[in-house]
Design a protein around this motif. Structure first.
Motif, PDB file in Angstrom:
ATOM      1  N   LEU A  98       0.827  -1.212   0.000  1.00  0.00           N
ATOM      2  CA  LEU A  98       0.000   0.000   0.000  1.00  0.00           C
ATOM      3  C   LEU A  98       0.859   1.258   0.000  1.00  0.00           C
ATOM      4  O   LEU A  98       0.609   2.198  -0.772  1.00  0.00           O
ATOM      5  CB  LEU A  98      -0.937  -0.001   1.214  1.00  0.00           C
ATOM      6  N   ILE A  99       1.871   1.283   0.827  1.00  0.00           N
ATOM      7  CA  ILE A  99       2.762   2.459   0.880  1.00  0.00           C
ATOM      8  C   ILE A  99       3.579   2.548  -0.407  1.00  0.00           C
ATOM      9  O   ILE A  99       3.768   3.655  -0.955  1.00  0.00           O
ATOM     10  CB  ILE A  99       3.665   2.378   2.125  1.00  0.00           C
ATOM     11  N   TYR A 100       4.041   1.401  -0.908  1.00  0.00           N
ATOM     12  CA  TYR A 100       4.827   1.413  -2.148  1.00  0.00           C
ATOM     13  C   TYR A 100       4.018   1.982  -3.309  1.00  0.00           C
ATOM     14  O   TYR A 100       4.492   2.859  -4.028  1.00  0.00           O
ATOM     15  CB  TYR A 100       5.316   0.001  -2.477  1.00  0.00           C
ATOM     16  N   PHE A 101       2.803   1.485  -3.493  1.00  0.00           N
ATOM     17  CA  PHE A 101       1.993   1.984  -4.612  1.00  0.00           C
ATOM     18  C   PHE A 101       1.547   3.421  -4.401  1.00  0.00           C
ATOM     19  O   PHE A 101       1.355   4.155  -5.369  1.00  0.00           O
ATOM     20  CB  PHE A 101       0.803   1.058  -4.872  1.00  0.00           C
ATOM     21  N   ALA A 102       1.412   3.833  -3.154  1.00  0.00           N
ATOM     22  CA  ALA A 102       1.113   5.252  -2.887  1.00  0.00           C
ATOM     23  C   ALA A 102       2.295   6.122  -3.292  1.00  0.00           C
ATOM     24  O   ALA A 102       2.104   7.193  -3.886  1.00  0.00           O
ATOM     25  CB  ALA A 102       0.770   5.449  -1.416  1.00  0.00           C
TER      26      ALA A 102
END
Length: 167
Positions: A98-102
């Protein structure tokens, strides 16, 4: 001089001395059978070596904080530890993509030296080629975003542990 004791008092003191069955032979002959046949613990016979009291034995004050849940943990520790481990790992694995794709989707540029980024991408490209996974460009920020998302998840570990304990 020691005061005279009643036979019952002598028997109780002999039971107290004979609390360990290996010292039964040193007991008085009248109380030897009592020491061997005794099945109740010493505190049940009225001897002063009582077991430790519960922290809230009087139950007049309600327990506060984590202590009110401690009795549940004492009954089933394995299930509580397994559920904590599962929740802890889920709170570590789920936020990572989630943080990576954000970071990838918003295009946030993390301040990082370009030379170090190029050197890291060169080394990662060599390792990816070795495993047959392709390569990275010198100015690609994918590994930097992945490392940043990992660092954010690790920095949030106190929050994750608190959430796992509350759940």
């Amino acid at each position: 001089m020691e005061p005279r004791r009643s036979p019952a008092g002598l028997a109780l003191s002999a039971v107290a001395r004979c609390s360990n069955l290996s010292v039964v032979a040193t007991c008085h002959s009248r109380t030897t059978a009592l020491c061997r046949e005794r099945s109740a613990p010493l505190w049940a016979a009225g001897v002063s070596s009582a077991p430790p009291a519960e922290p809230n034995a009087d139950a007049s004050k309600p327990l506060r904080g984590w202590r009110k849940y401690a009795h549940m943990f004492r009954k089933h520790p394995t299930s509580h530890l397994v559920s904590f481990a599962i929740l802890h790992e889920l709170t570590a694995v789920v936020p990572l993509p989630l943080i990576y794709f954000a970071l990838e989707g918003t295009g946030i540029k993390i301040p990082f030296p370009e030379a170090a980024l190029a050197e890291g991408n060169r080394r990662m490209s060599a390792m990816m080629k070795y495993f047959g996974l392709g390569s990275l460009d010198a100015d690609d920020r994918k590994m930097l975003n992945l490392a940043t998302s990992y660092a954010i998840v690790k920095a949030l570990m106190p929050v994750r542990v608190g959430a796992c304990v509350l759940l």
